[in-house]
Design a protein around this motif. Structure first.
Motif, mmCIF file in Angstrom:
data_model
loop_
_atom_site.group_PDB
_atom_site.id
_atom_site.type_symbol
_atom_site.label_atom_id
_atom_site.label_comp_id
_atom_site.label_asym_id
_atom_site.label_seq_id
_atom_site.Cartn_x
_atom_site.Cartn_y
_atom_site.Cartn_z
ATOM 1 N N VAL A 160 0.857 -1.184 0.000
ATOM 2 C CA VAL A 160 0.000 0.000 0.000
ATOM 3 C C VAL A 160 0.889 1.229 0.000
ATOM 4 O O VAL A 160 1.749 1.381 0.883
ATOM 5 C CB VAL A 160 -0.941 0.033 1.221
ATOM 6 N N VAL A 161 0.692 2.105 -0.981
ATOM 7 C CA VAL A 161 1.404 3.381 -1.032
ATOM 8 C C VAL A 161 0.419 4.486 -0.694
ATOM 9 O O VAL A 161 -0.608 4.643 -1.355
ATOM 10 C CB VAL A 161 1.999 3.636 -2.436
ATOM 11 N N GLY A 162 0.734 5.239 0.346
ATOM 12 C CA GLY A 162 -0.127 6.325 0.781
ATOM 13 C C GLY A 162 -0.889 5.954 2.034
ATOM 14 O O GLY A 162 -1.894 5.246 1.961
ATOM 15 N N LEU A 163 -0.402 6.412 3.185
ATOM 16 C CA LEU A 163 -0.990 6.038 4.465
ATOM 17 C C LEU A 163 -1.705 7.222 5.103
ATOM 18 O O LEU A 163 -1.513 7.547 6.277
ATOM 19 C CB LEU A 163 0.087 5.490 5.412
ATOM 20 N N GLY A 164 -2.570 7.864 4.308
ATOM 21 C CA GLY A 164 -3.445 8.873 4.867
ATOM 22 C C GLY A 164 -4.596 8.218 5.598
ATOM 23 O O GLY A 164 -4.547 7.036 5.954
ATOM 24 N N ALA A 165 -5.661 8.979 5.814
ATOM 25 C CA ALA A 165 -6.791 8.461 6.578
ATOM 26 C C ALA A 165 -7.366 7.199 5.957
ATOM 27 O O ALA A 165 -7.764 6.269 6.665
ATOM 28 C CB ALA A 165 -7.872 9.538 6.686
ATOM 29 N N GLY A 178 -5.283 -11.188 7.330
ATOM 30 C CA GLY A 178 -4.252 -12.217 7.247
ATOM 31 C C GLY A 178 -3.203 -12.020 6.183
ATOM 32 O O GLY A 178 -2.324 -12.868 6.008
ATOM 33 N N TYR A 179 -3.240 -10.903 5.462
ATOM 34 C CA TYR A 179 -2.251 -10.656 4.409
ATOM 35 C C TYR A 179 -0.954 -10.109 4.982
ATOM 36 O O TYR A 179 -0.954 -9.381 5.985
ATOM 37 C CB TYR A 179 -2.799 -9.671 3.379
ATOM 38 N N ASP A 180 0.143 -10.470 4.329
ATOM 39 C CA ASP A 180 1.422 -9.818 4.592
ATOM 40 C C ASP A 180 1.422 -8.504 3.815
ATOM 41 O O ASP A 180 1.285 -8.500 2.590
ATOM 42 C CB ASP A 180 2.588 -10.696 4.130
ATOM 43 N N VAL A 181 1.568 -7.398 4.536
ATOM 44 C CA VAL A 181 1.388 -6.082 3.926
ATOM 45 C C VAL A 181 2.639 -5.239 4.121
ATOM 46 O O VAL A 181 3.114 -5.044 5.249
ATOM 47 C CB VAL A 181 0.174 -5.347 4.533
ATOM 48 N N GLY A 182 3.165 -4.719 3.008
ATOM 49 C CA GLY A 182 4.227 -3.730 3.052
ATOM 50 C C GLY A 182 3.663 -2.369 2.695
ATOM 51 O O GLY A 182 2.657 -2.271 1.984
ATOM 52 N N VAL A 183 4.315 -1.315 3.185
ATOM 53 C CA VAL A 183 3.790 0.028 2.958
ATOM 54 C C VAL A 183 4.920 0.997 2.633
ATOM 55 O O VAL A 183 6.086 0.779 2.965
ATOM 56 C CB VAL A 183 3.021 0.557 4.195
ATOM 57 N N HIS A 184 4.516 2.089 1.970
ATOM 58 C CA HIS A 184 5.404 3.240 1.778
ATOM 59 C C HIS A 184 4.583 4.504 1.934
ATOM 60 O O HIS A 184 3.450 4.590 1.456
ATOM 61 C CB HIS A 184 6.048 3.235 0.393
ATOM 62 N N ASP A 185 5.174 5.482 2.623
ATOM 63 C CA ASP A 185 4.574 6.805 2.731
ATOM 64 C C ASP A 185 5.697 7.823 2.822
ATOM 65 O O ASP A 185 6.781 7.521 3.344
ATOM 66 C CB ASP A 185 3.668 6.888 3.972
ATOM 67 N N LEU A 186 5.454 9.018 2.304
ATOM 68 C CA LEU A 186 6.474 10.069 2.404
ATOM 69 C C LEU A 186 6.782 10.406 3.853
ATOM 70 O O LEU A 186 7.888 10.864 4.154
ATOM 71 C CB LEU A 186 5.998 11.317 1.657
#
Length: 305
Positions: free
Chosen positions: A14-19, A32-40
Motif C-alpha cells: 500500500v502506497v499512501g498512508l493517509g486516513a 491475514g495478508y502480509d502487507v508492506g507500505v510506503h509513505d512520504l
C-alpha cells in the motif's frame, strides 16, 4: 486465513498512508495478508511496521516485493510520482503484478495509465473508493472497479478484504473512475446544499440542534446532511475530507464533462462554493467548513473539555 491460505496469498503493498490508506493497510493485515507500505512520512510507515507490517523507503523497493500494489494517494500527479518518479514502482513491478489505483482522477487519464502499464506487462485495476476513514479501517469500503479478468483473478480477494462491496463495472480502464466522478458530483453538491440549508436555518433564528433533528427525520435529509452537519453542530472542522478535496474532485467532474459539452450547473455552483471557502483560508478544514462562506450566521462553537 489459515497457514496454507497465507502461503498462497499474494503479497500486498500500500502506497499512501493517509486516513484511507492506513485503514486499508490495517484491514488487510487483519484479514491475514502480509502487507508492506510506503509513505512520504517515514514515521507513519514505521509505526505500521511496529504493528506487524513492513515499511519500505521507496515505492520501487515496495513494488519489487509485492504481487499487488495499491495506490491510495491524493491525485493523478501523486500517482505519476509513485509509478514513474525517482525509484518509481512501474519499472520494479514484475510482469503479471497488479497495480490497483484508488485515487479520484480523470477517467481518460486512468484509461491512458492502464495502457502505459500494459507496455511492461503490469495489470491495472481502476478502483476508486468511497466510505471514509472509519469504513476503510473496518474493511467496509465501496470500490468502483474496472479492469481485465486476469487482474481480478490475482487481486480480487485483496479487494474483497478491504471492502463491503466491490463493483466490477467492466474490463475497460476508466469505467470505475467514471462512476466515481458521478458519485463525487452528488457528494459535493449534497454537502454544499446541506451547508446552505443549515446556514439559512441558523440565520433565520432556528436553533441549530433543533434544525438538525427535524431535517434528519424529514424528506429533505441526505446522508451528507446527517453526517457533515453533525460536524457543524460540534463546531469541529478537523479534516476527515477537506474542503480542498472537493475543489479537486468537483474540478475533475467539470473537466470530464467539458469535452462532451455536457452542462453541470449544480456541480459548477458547488465547485465555486468550495473554491470560495478555500480562497478564504479554509482549504485544509473539513469539507463541512464550506458553511463558513455564508455571512452573518452564528455557528456552534466547539464543546469545551
Amino acid at each position: 486465513m489459515n497457514d496454507q491460505e497465507r502461503s498462497a496469498a499474494p503479497r500486498v503493498g500500500v502506497v499512501g498512508l493517509g486516513a484511507m490508506g492506513l485503514g486499508m493497510a490495517r484491514s488487510l493485515r487483519s484479514a491475514g495478508y502480509d502487507v508492506g507500505v510506503h509513505d512520504l512520512r517515514a514515521e507513519v510507515a514505521a509505526e505500521f511496521a511496529r504493528e506487524g507490517g513492513a515499511a519500505f523507503p521507496t515505492p520501487g523497493e515496495l513494488a519489487a516485493a509485492v504481487d499487488v500494489l495499491i495506490g491510495v494517494v491524493v491525485n493523478a500527479a501523486q500517482v505519476e510520482a509513485v509509478l514513474f518518479g525517482e525509484d518509481g514502482a512501474a519499472r520494479r513491478l514484475r510482469p503479471g503484478a497488479v497495480f490497483v489505483m484508488c485515487s479520484t482522477v480523470d477517467p481518460a487519464w486512468s484509461a491512458e495509465l492502464g495502457d502505459r502499464l500494459a507496455e511492461s506487462g503490469v495489470l491495472y485495476l481502476d478502483a476508486p473508493i468511497s466510505g471514509g476513514a472509519a469504513r476503510a479501517a473496518a474493511g467496509e469500503l465501496t470500490m468502483m472497479t474496472s479492469g481485465p479478468a486476469v487482474a481480478y483473478a490475482l487481486a480480487g480477494p485483496v479487494l474483497d478484504a478491504m471492502s463491503a462491496t466491490v463493483y466490477r463495472l467492466g474490463e475497460s480502464a476508466g469505467l470505475g473512475s467514471k462512476v466515481k466522478v458521478v458519485n463525487q458530483l452528488l457528494a459535493g453538491v449534497h454537502i454544499a446544499a446541506a451547508a446552505e440549508a443549515m446556514a439559512l436555518g441558523i440565520r433565520a433564528g432556528v436553533p441549530a440542534e433543533a434544525l438538525y433533528e427535524v431535517i434528519t427525520h424529514s424528506a429533505g435529509n441526505s446522508w451528507m446532511f446527517e453526517n457533515r452537519m453533525a460536524h457543524v453542530l460540534a463546531g469541529d472542522y478537523t479534516p476527515l475530507s477537506a474542503v480542498d478535496i472537493f475543489v479537486k474532485d468537483l474540478g475533475i467532474v467539470l473537466d470530464s464533462a467539458r469535452p462532451e459539452r455536457f452542462p453541470l450547473p449544480l456541480a459548477a455552483t458547488a465547485h465555486q462554493m468550495f473554491l470560495q471557502a478555500s480562497a478564504s483560508g479554509l482549504g485544509g478544514e473539513d469539507d463541512s467548513a464550506v458553511i463558513k462562506i455564508f455571512p452573518g450566521i452564528d455557528l456552534p462553537k466547539p464543546m469545551e473539555g
